[in-house]
Write an enzyme that holds these catalytic residues in place. Sequence first.
Site, mmCIF file in Angstrom:
data_model
loop_
_atom_site.group_PDB
_atom_site.id
_atom_site.type_symbol
_atom_site.label_atom_id
_atom_site.label_comp_id
_atom_site.label_asym_id
_atom_site.label_seq_id
_atom_site.Cartn_x
_atom_site.Cartn_y
_atom_site.Cartn_z
ATOM 1 N N ARG A 102 46.660 21.671 112.569
ATOM 2 C CA ARG A 102 46.305 21.306 113.931
ATOM 3 C C ARG A 102 45.714 22.505 114.680
ATOM 4 O O ARG A 102 46.163 23.639 114.522
ATOM 5 C CB ARG A 102 47.551 20.808 114.659
ATOM 6 C CG ARG A 102 47.236 19.993 115.892
ATOM 7 C CD ARG A 102 48.469 19.656 116.687
ATOM 8 N NE ARG A 102 49.485 18.940 115.926
ATOM 9 C CZ ARG A 102 50.561 18.415 116.477
ATOM 10 N NH1 ARG A 102 50.766 18.547 117.785
ATOM 11 N NH2 ARG A 102 51.448 17.787 115.736
ATOM 12 N N ARG A 153 77.893 -12.370 136.145
ATOM 13 C CA ARG A 153 77.782 -11.254 135.196
ATOM 14 C C ARG A 153 78.068 -11.760 133.774
ATOM 15 O O ARG A 153 79.164 -12.239 133.476
ATOM 16 C CB ARG A 153 78.794 -10.179 135.586
ATOM 17 C CG ARG A 153 78.622 -8.856 134.873
ATOM 18 C CD ARG A 153 79.672 -7.868 135.366
ATOM 19 N NE ARG A 153 79.494 -6.567 134.761
ATOM 20 C CZ ARG A 153 78.757 -5.598 135.281
ATOM 21 N NH1 ARG A 153 78.133 -5.810 136.427
ATOM 22 N NH2 ARG A 153 78.635 -4.437 134.670
ATOM 23 N N GLN A 205 57.687 9.176 113.938
ATOM 24 C CA GLN A 205 58.335 10.228 114.710
ATOM 25 C C GLN A 205 59.229 11.072 113.810
ATOM 26 O O GLN A 205 60.122 10.551 113.149
ATOM 27 C CB GLN A 205 59.169 9.616 115.840
ATOM 28 C CG GLN A 205 59.683 10.604 116.845
ATOM 29 C CD GLN A 205 58.597 11.088 117.800
ATOM 30 O OE1 GLN A 205 57.480 10.595 117.772
ATOM 31 N NE2 GLN A 205 58.923 12.043 118.639
ATOM 32 N N ASN A 217 61.739 20.607 113.965
ATOM 33 C CA ASN A 217 61.239 19.717 112.928
ATOM 34 C C ASN A 217 61.663 20.091 111.520
ATOM 35 O O ASN A 217 61.629 19.249 110.621
ATOM 36 C CB ASN A 217 59.709 19.646 113.001
ATOM 37 C CG ASN A 217 59.237 18.987 114.275
ATOM 38 O OD1 ASN A 217 59.821 18.020 114.734
ATOM 39 N ND2 ASN A 217 58.182 19.524 114.877
#
Length: 408
Positions: free
Chosen positions: A79, A168, A111, A30
Amino acid sequence: MMADDSKPREGHFAALILARGGSKGIKLKNIKLLAGQPLISWVLRAAVDSGEFDSVWVSTDHDEIERIAIEWGAKVHRRAAETSRDQSTSIEAVHEFLRFHPEVNFIAQIQCTSPCLHPWHLQGPCRMIRHEGYDSVFAVSRRHLFRWKEVTTRGEVTDPENLNPAKRPRRQDWNGELYENGSFYFATRELLMQGLFQGGKVGYLEMGAEYSVDIDTDIDWPIAEQRVIKFGYFGKTKPQGVQLVVFAADGVLTDNMVHITASGEEFRSYNLSDSIGIQSLLSNGVTVRILSTEESVNHDKYAKQLKVPLVMGCRDKLSVIEQWRSEMGLEWTQIAFMGCDTPDIECLKRAGVSGTPADAQPSVLTASHFISKLNGGRGAVRDFCEYVQLVMEKAKSAVEQEESNTTK
């Protein structure tokens, strides 16, 4: 709960980035540098600059992630160990955050590993939640992939799941399918407390393939780096871009070493690649200047060779740059600065574009937006010059895009 579409929803809207320290795929992923910046910084800048959120948070269990998050303008929720394990889920971490923050009514879970997010990617879903009555909005991208049933036993026959092989379709004749890309999940507090990221009135925002980037393993990293250089969000910049670039001499243009000969003469080494980078800036009309805390004949000769103004014996770099800024009629957003030691920190914090060599002091690294992979006197200046020009190109493209949108 469904909102009344006729009036906007009131309540605290928080952006939340989950960024624990543990990562099995990439160690401290991160905050690993991506295109010269900590990975988390790319989404933080987009969230802050969107102007949509009442607060921007990073939920983490790691001191270094906390420090970087604060430097990039976020608040930090520490956290608990129970929600920081490999087995912990995102919804558990969000529940913990909501328990500690009863004032929050809506959450945009963003994210960390989606570095090509732009502010407008986040502004749209915020409007959908507040003004259009949506309870949840998530990011999708379009794929033109033909799916087949998975074969699990030897001899088993597969079947097509989303096409007729006899007819296709060509790519241009098929709209493709929408897939979650994981960049963000917006939802109301009520929905999240039920353990759901999607529910109620559900909507999505489609992101172009160029912005749909996710980093999971080392293999993804170089691809993501190239993508973010081309399509990433580099922050708010003036239409006229960077006008002045200032380099600290010691530890930036040099390796911070002073060599003394047997006869008592001193010499320092400079990098030819750095000189080429500076010349490139000059050829593009950018003013370049050098500041040195020391009096050095070597610095003086180098600056004269480059034909770049040099101020030596400078103990207050901020005041000198402030004077230049005033004389040139610039804002700090139009100034780029590269430094490496504690006297440079305030300049780095003020500059619109700031950079440091890889071997700069830890506190300086934290204050800078761009961290070169190279050391001082070893190509870091050339690296920064290329980054500055990239930012200028991005600013120009953004203005052209805005003008294009206005005329449509």
